[in-house]
Write an enzyme that holds these catalytic residues in place. Sequence first.
Site, PDB file in Angstrom:
ATOM      1  N   TYR A  98      25.173   9.541   6.937  1.00 21.07           N
ATOM      2  CA  TYR A  98      24.136  10.017   6.031  1.00 21.07           C
ATOM      3  C   TYR A  98      24.744  10.196   4.639  1.00 21.07           C
ATOM      4  CZ  TYR A  98      19.617  11.770   4.830  1.00 21.07           C
ATOM      5  OH  TYR A  98      18.390  11.906   4.250  1.00 21.07           O
ATOM      6  N   ARG A 157      11.223   7.670  -3.002  1.00 16.37           N
ATOM      7  CA  ARG A 157      12.158   8.570  -3.705  1.00 16.37           C
ATOM      8  C   ARG A 157      13.371   8.811  -2.817  1.00 16.37           C
ATOM      9  NH1 ARG A 157      14.339  13.189  -4.133  1.00 16.37           N
ATOM     10  NH2 ARG A 157      13.542  13.736  -2.064  1.00 16.37           N
ATOM     11  N   LYS A 171      18.910  10.014   9.574  1.00 18.79           N
ATOM     12  CA  LYS A 171      18.435  11.348   9.931  1.00 18.79           C
ATOM     13  C   LYS A 171      18.343  11.513  11.442  1.00 18.79           C
ATOM     14  CE  LYS A 171      17.798  13.983   6.323  1.00 18.79           C
ATOM     15  NZ  LYS A 171      16.581  14.308   5.588  1.00 18.79           N
ATOM     16  N   GLU A 226       9.858  11.932   4.985  1.00 14.90           N
ATOM     17  CA  GLU A 226      11.185  11.808   4.383  1.00 14.90           C
ATOM     18  C   GLU A 226      11.129  10.959   3.110  1.00 14.90           C
ATOM     19  OE1 GLU A 226      14.940  12.951   4.030  1.00 14.90           O
ATOM     20  OE2 GLU A 226      13.745  13.474   5.783  1.00 14.90           O
ATOM     21  N   ASP A 227      11.581  11.528   2.008  1.00 18.65           N
ATOM     22  CA  ASP A 227      11.758  10.817   0.734  1.00 18.65           C
ATOM     23  C   ASP A 227      10.483  10.160   0.218  1.00 18.65           C
ATOM     24  OD1 ASP A 227      14.296  11.708   0.726  1.00 18.65           O
ATOM     25  OD2 ASP A 227      15.270   9.788   1.029  1.00 18.65           O
ATOM     26  N   ASP A 238      11.137  17.222   5.134  1.00 17.01           N
ATOM     27  CA  ASP A 238      12.496  17.736   5.052  1.00 17.01           C
ATOM     28  C   ASP A 238      12.937  17.954   3.613  1.00 17.01           C
ATOM     29  OD1 ASP A 238      14.968  18.536   6.344  1.00 17.01           O
ATOM     30  OD2 ASP A 238      15.831  16.706   5.526  1.00 17.01           O
ATOM     31  N   ASP A 239      12.495  17.101   2.693  1.00 12.29           N
ATOM     32  CA  ASP A 239      12.890  17.249   1.301  1.00 12.29           C
ATOM     33  C   ASP A 239      12.316  18.529   0.708  1.00 12.29           C
ATOM     34  OD1 ASP A 239      14.112  14.516   1.075  1.00 12.29           O
ATOM     35  OD2 ASP A 239      12.060  13.942   1.541  1.00 12.29           O
ATOM     36  N   ASN A 259      21.839  15.251  -4.818  1.00  6.98           N
ATOM     37  CA  ASN A 259      22.550  14.187  -4.122  1.00  6.98           C
ATOM     38  C   ASN A 259      22.254  12.851  -4.788  1.00  6.98           C
ATOM     39  OD1 ASN A 259      23.864  15.479  -1.904  1.00  6.98           O
ATOM     40  ND2 ASN A 259      21.874  15.789  -0.946  1.00  6.98           N
TER      41      ASN A 259
END
Length: 560
Positions: A111, A165, A183, A255-256, A278-279, A420
């Site tokens: 990851y 993203r 993930k 996610e993203d 999660d973000d 990150n």
Amino acid sequence: MPGETTTGGTCRTDDPEDASLGNGYRVIKTPSLNKGLGFTTAERETMGLKGLLPPAMLTLEAQVELTIQEMRRKSTPLEKYVFLQSLQDVHSTLYYAVLSRHTYEVMPFVYTPVVGEACQKFSQIYRHTPQGLYLSLQDRGQLRSILDNWPVDDIRAIVFTDGERILGLGDQGIDGMGIPIGKLALYTACAGVHPSHCLPVTLDVGTNNQAKLDDPYYIGLKHRRLTGPEYDAFVGEFMEAAVDKYGESVMLQFEDFGNNNAFRLLHHWQEKVCCFNDDIQGTAAVALAGILASTALTGIQVENHRFLFMGAGEAGAGIAELIAYAIKVETGKTIEECRKQIFMVDSKGLVCLSRLEGLQHHKRNFAHDVDHVPDLLSAVKAIRPTALIGVSTLAKSFNETIIREMSAMNKRPVIFALSNPTSKAECTPEEAYKWSNGMAVFASGSPFEPVEFNGKTYIPGQGNNAYIFPGIGLAAVACGATRITDLDMYIAAKALAEAVPEDRLEASCIYPHLEDIREVSLKVAVAVAANKYATGQASVLPKPTDLESYVRSVMYEPGY
């Protein structure tokens, strides 16, 4: 009954029992059945494997040792990433054994930070082996039937992205598939969620990344991103298809997704299905856990902090909302009052009431009645925060002047540089410790090495979402959760904060060691599962008498 969830998923691929039919070659070519040189003499006789393998036999532990040695010989981080992904394609038990036994060493190559480069180059390193499902706009109206093409029927955890993203790298289109794959690998490595229960999914709705559109080898759809009602309908078709196929307790992790969609989709779906982002929520829970754990070093309870965020995107707003929720739980104040302790700086300066009309929806709750100032330094001087949280992806935005200003105001300033990958961090731990004379309580989003300063060793805490989302997933799978709520995230954060050992705090570290991640995930999962039973949102009934023993019993341990 609770014990029924301990088995692997129903799978329409080959079972080991069928190997006696003389098709040993098929067994070796099936990643979940392959044991490499771990097949016993008897298995080689009965499964038709003689001649297909060298005569030597190696235990799983010996194969793990050989594999980690080979990985270490790879010269670049991306080569290590590709090596590990290739291993997953041919020998999944060994892959997960390597991840489980060497989690701390291997995690950066599964990851963050390496997955960022892997996503940028995903079309070039694509290995022609299905590791998840790619659902494109060309498949509209067929998504439910396409789910039947995946060989496992008992899916309990889905991580899905539209690639808009990816980390701090922006729109990667279908190449963002590296994120769901990574993930879910961590779901297994860090929390023991059985890999057969996991499904990575990418929704290909196009990309606005011109370099991808111009790349003759890009493997996704080559047109601009779909937006508006058609986009919502496509996402909705997928969500409904997943629940129809796998049941109401299938956990769906956003996610993203881009800022324009992430909050809206979460708010639309979180009361309808078992889902979380999660973000927004995972990052928030990890950051909140760091704040809660930092009390042991600063003496400041969460409700007594003044928070200033550099960055006001989905990560920042998610952290801010969960902090406000935690203050509400701790004090009983209204959520509106709690938000008044939290301030944000975006590209136009301090978010404030005079800017309300032009603000995105997720920023408006933090537009307070204060004078506008144009930059971070001015905001630090005006707000006088006790905690500075970076989620901007603007490298070096926490400069020497800002950290010295924070240190002049606070005996132990809380400095979180969470962006990150590593190249996007607002500052390094070495800078934070040097400019604060060793007094900063620091955390980052990506891993950094320990820092020696004034004769003391400081261990930078990594606010890694892997401390939270695998435990959430394990809880959801173990108890058959039907919803995931803000209360779950707060409870997960408290459990994580309570898991930080004293020796880590003595090194100014506010997170546990990643080597202990499976035990940490267990604590998080037990706390969250207890809340699911308490709130009537668990479908695996009756509630186990010993919840911790039960959750531990469902954790997958790679072995032959």
